[in-house]
Design a protein around this motif. Structure first.
Motif, PDB file in Angstrom:
ATOM      1  N   GLN A  23      43.282   4.200 155.617  1.00 43.29           N
ATOM      2  CA  GLN A  23      41.610   4.007 155.445  1.00 43.29           C
ATOM      3  C   GLN A  23      41.088   5.019 154.827  1.00 43.29           C
ATOM      4  O   GLN A  23      40.252   5.256 153.777  1.00 43.29           O
ATOM      5  N   GLU A  24      41.084   6.897 154.717  1.00 42.20           N
ATOM      6  CA  GLU A  24      41.124   7.809 153.561  1.00 42.20           C
ATOM      7  C   GLU A  24      41.244   7.379 151.942  1.00 42.20           C
ATOM      8  O   GLU A  24      40.868   8.285 151.037  1.00 42.20           O
ATOM      9  N   LEU A  25      42.348   7.247 152.207  1.00 42.13           N
ATOM     10  CA  LEU A  25      43.450   6.492 150.888  1.00 42.13           C
ATOM     11  C   LEU A  25      42.201   5.312 149.829  1.00 42.13           C
ATOM     12  O   LEU A  25      42.195   5.232 148.956  1.00 42.13           O
ATOM     13  N   LYS A  26      41.813   4.439 151.073  1.00 50.48           N
ATOM     14  CA  LYS A  26      41.165   3.442 150.418  1.00 50.48           C
ATOM     15  C   LYS A  26      39.853   3.742 149.998  1.00 50.48           C
ATOM     16  O   LYS A  26      39.077   3.607 149.627  1.00 50.48           O
ATOM     17  N   VAL A  27      39.311   4.785 150.886  1.00 47.99           N
ATOM     18  CA  VAL A  27      38.050   5.325 150.730  1.00 47.99           C
ATOM     19  C   VAL A  27      37.872   6.236 149.503  1.00 47.99           C
ATOM     20  O   VAL A  27      37.010   6.163 148.161  1.00 47.99           O
ATOM     21  N   TYR A  28      39.318   6.805 149.201  1.00 51.16           N
ATOM     22  CA  TYR A  28      39.203   8.093 147.784  1.00 51.16           C
ATOM     23  C   TYR A  28      39.418   6.814 146.495  1.00 51.16           C
ATOM     24  O   TYR A  28      38.537   7.140 145.700  1.00 51.16           O
ATOM     25  N   GLN A  29      40.005   5.692 146.992  1.00 48.53           N
ATOM     26  CA  GLN A  29      40.140   5.095 145.373  1.00 48.53           C
ATOM     27  C   GLN A  29      38.757   4.593 145.065  1.00 48.53           C
ATOM     28  O   GLN A  29      38.595   3.781 143.815  1.00 48.53           O
ATOM     29  N   ALA A  30      37.855   4.311 146.445  1.00 45.48           N
ATOM     30  CA  ALA A  30      36.850   3.139 145.665  1.00 45.48           C
ATOM     31  C   ALA A  30      35.956   3.886 145.459  1.00 45.48           C
ATOM     32  O   ALA A  30      34.907   3.751 144.228  1.00 45.48           O
ATOM     33  N   ARG A  31      36.081   5.809 145.775  1.00 49.40           N
ATOM     34  CA  ARG A  31      35.063   6.175 145.333  1.00 49.40           C
ATOM     35  C   ARG A  31      35.559   6.684 143.383  1.00 49.40           C
ATOM     36  O   ARG A  31      34.379   6.709 142.601  1.00 49.40           O
ATOM     37  N   ARG A  32      37.012   6.726 143.543  1.00 50.27           N
ATOM     38  CA  ARG A  32      37.306   7.478 142.073  1.00 50.27           C
ATOM     39  C   ARG A  32      36.895   6.244 141.308  1.00 50.27           C
ATOM     40  O   ARG A  32      36.035   6.270 140.222  1.00 50.27           O
ATOM     41  N   SER A  33      36.654   4.540 141.607  1.00 49.60           N
ATOM     42  CA  SER A  33      36.516   2.833 140.986  1.00 49.60           C
ATOM     43  C   SER A  33      34.872   3.455 140.876  1.00 49.60           C
ATOM     44  O   SER A  33      34.277   3.781 139.524  1.00 49.60           O
ATOM     45  N   LEU A  34      33.861   3.876 141.997  1.00 47.52           N
ATOM     46  CA  LEU A  34      32.853   4.102 142.002  1.00 47.52           C
ATOM     47  C   LEU A  34      32.890   5.348 140.184  1.00 47.52           C
ATOM     48  O   LEU A  34      31.759   5.118 139.393  1.00 47.52           O
ATOM     49  N   GLU A  35      32.946   6.003 140.855  1.00 49.21           N
ATOM     50  CA  GLU A  35      33.005   7.621 139.394  1.00 49.21           C
ATOM     51  C   GLU A  35      33.130   7.033 137.686  1.00 49.21           C
ATOM     52  O   GLU A  35      32.390   7.201 137.257  1.00 49.21           O
ATOM     53  N   GLU A  36      34.261   6.029 138.189  1.00 49.06           N
ATOM     54  CA  GLU A  36      34.561   5.668 136.321  1.00 49.06           C
ATOM     55  C   GLU A  36      33.626   4.550 135.921  1.00 49.06           C
ATOM     56  O   GLU A  36      33.783   4.744 134.937  1.00 49.06           O
ATOM     57  N   ALA A  37      33.031   3.981 136.750  1.00 59.34           N
ATOM     58  CA  ALA A  37      31.880   2.652 136.367  1.00 59.34           C
ATOM     59  C   ALA A  37      31.004   3.861 136.102  1.00 59.34           C
ATOM     60  O   ALA A  37      30.024   2.936 135.298  1.00 59.34           O
ATOM     61  N   LEU A  38      30.160   4.970 137.387  1.00 58.17           N
ATOM     62  CA  LEU A  38      29.059   5.409 136.715  1.00 58.17           C
ATOM     63  C   LEU A  38      29.349   6.157 135.421  1.00 58.17           C
ATOM     64  O   LEU A  38      28.579   6.038 134.315  1.00 58.17           O
ATOM     65  N   MET A  39      30.962   6.399 135.250  1.00 55.42           N
ATOM     66  CA  MET A  39      30.980   7.301 133.472  1.00 55.42           C
ATOM     67  C   MET A  39      30.880   6.661 132.651  1.00 55.42           C
ATOM     68  O   MET A  39      30.090   6.785 131.449  1.00 55.42           O
ATOM     69  N   ALA A  40      31.753   5.193 132.902  1.00 55.24           N
ATOM     70  CA  ALA A  40      31.187   4.233 131.853  1.00 55.24           C
ATOM     71  C   ALA A  40      30.296   3.879 130.835  1.00 55.24           C
ATOM     72  O   ALA A  40      29.577   3.746 129.666  1.00 55.24           O
ATOM     73  N   ASP A  41      28.932   3.745 132.331  1.00 50.70           N
ATOM     74  CA  ASP A  41      27.601   3.259 132.210  1.00 50.70           C
ATOM     75  C   ASP A  41      26.760   4.232 131.290  1.00 50.70           C
ATOM     76  O   ASP A  41      26.444   3.946 130.739  1.00 50.70           O
ATOM     77  N   SER A  42      27.208   5.613 132.027  1.00 48.83           N
ATOM     78  CA  SER A  42      26.364   6.773 131.110  1.00 48.83           C
ATOM     79  C   SER A  42      27.180   6.709 129.945  1.00 48.83           C
ATOM     80  O   SER A  42      26.263   7.160 129.205  1.00 48.83           O
ATOM     81  N   LEU A  43      27.920   6.848 129.096  1.00 45.64           N
ATOM     82  CA  LEU A  43      28.457   6.688 128.285  1.00 45.64           C
ATOM     83  C   LEU A  43      28.177   5.329 127.293  1.00 45.64           C
ATOM     84  O   LEU A  43      27.504   5.656 125.665  1.00 45.64           O
ATOM     85  N   ALA A  44      27.655   4.649 128.073  1.00 45.20           N
ATOM     86  CA  ALA A  44      27.370   3.330 127.310  1.00 45.20           C
ATOM     87  C   ALA A  44      26.014   3.386 126.275  1.00 45.20           C
ATOM     88  O   ALA A  44      25.255   3.151 125.696  1.00 45.20           O
ATOM     89  N   ARG A  45      24.937   4.015 127.587  1.00 46.08           N
ATOM     90  CA  ARG A  45      24.515   4.133 127.264  1.00 46.08           C
ATOM     91  C   ARG A  45      23.404   5.131 125.868  1.00 46.08           C
ATOM     92  O   ARG A  45      23.048   5.102 125.967  1.00 46.08           O
TER      93      ARG A  45
END
Length: 263
Positions: free
Chosen positions: A228-250
């Motif tokens: 479960q900790e691995l799944k939470v870590y992967q979900a947070r990494r995916s969210l972080e990458e999505a937020l970073m890509a959104d900020s770069l696009a803006r």
């Protein structure tokens, strides 16, 4: 029975009062009182007498047993009404100590005796049920068939529970179990263990623990926690990458707008 009929001066002229004394039976010695109108009509109670006379005679302080006007009864009624008004103004009465009133066809209140204890009383009080509100069994089944969807009304993929979780109860499914576990995690501050009693599997309608979800007892191992900790870590990494890509696009879009205005 011995009958005695005399004039009643408290009522209009011509009215008679009759007192019948019982001679036999368990009620021997007691008497019944009746009233007769000048036309011979018989009345067995004060309400009948009040309905017949109407407003011609004020029977507020009339004592049906003695046939006399008792002015002291008006004062007692006023005191009783005043005390009831004060008790209502202070708040609701304590239902555990207030004597109940017999609900009969009579318009007058007849108090009854309230027995709070008895030498042979073996009734035990369940303190847990006295403080907690009852909960409906298998309420999760009301959510059966419902699906969560996004703003575009597209059905979201449901979660997958571990294989070690087995549901308990009639017509239970993985969706019902998921609703039960989610509700228990949200409403309960204690640990979630499932139904620890084996009797709940035989007859859940009787032995079901309502504070636990509708599943058999389970144990969370260290491997489950790491997974479960691995799944939470992967979900947070995916969210972080999505937020970073959104900020770069803006930022890129803002730079293009500035260049377009300068040109």
């Amino acid at each position: 029975m011995e009958r005695k009929r005399i004039d009643c001066p408290a009522l209009p002229p011509g009215w008679k009062k009759e007192e019948v004394i019982r001679k036999s039976g368990l009620s021997a010695g007691k008497s019944d009182v009746y009233y007769y109108s000048p036309s011979g009509k018989k009345f067995r109670s004060k309400p009948q007498l009040s309905r017949y006379l109407g407003n011609t005679v004020d029977l507020g302080c009339f004592d049906f047993r003695t046939g006399k006007m008792m002015p002291s009864k008006i004062q007692k009624n006023k005191q009783r009404l005043r005390s009831e008004h004060l008790s209502l103004s202070k708040g609701k009465p304590d239902l555990n100590t207030a004597l109940p009133i017999r609900q009969t066809a009579s318009i007058f209140k007849q108090p009854v005796t309230k027995v709070v204890n008895h030498p042979n009383n073996k009734v035990k009080t369940d303190l847990q049920r006295a403080t907690e509100q009852p909960r409906q069994l298998f309420w999760e089944r009301r959510l059966k068939g419902l699906r969560s969807s996004d703003v575009t009304e597209e059905v979201l993929r449901s979660m997958e529970l571990p294989k070690g979780l087995q549901s308990v109860g009639p017509d239970s499914s993985d969706e019902t179990l998921l609703s039960a576990i989610a509700s228990a995690l949200h409403m309960t501050s204690g640990p979630i263990t499932g139904q620890t009693s084996t009797a709940a599997e035989k007859n859940p309608a009787i032995w079901l623990n309502t504070s636990q979800p509708l599943c058999k007892s389970f144990i969370v191992t260290d491997d489950d926690i790491r997974e479960q900790e691995l799944k939470v870590y992967q979900a947070r990494r995916s969210l972080e990458e999505a937020l970073m890509a959104d900020s770069l696009a803006r930022a890129t879009e803002s730079a293009r707008d500035v260049e377009g205005r300068a040109a």
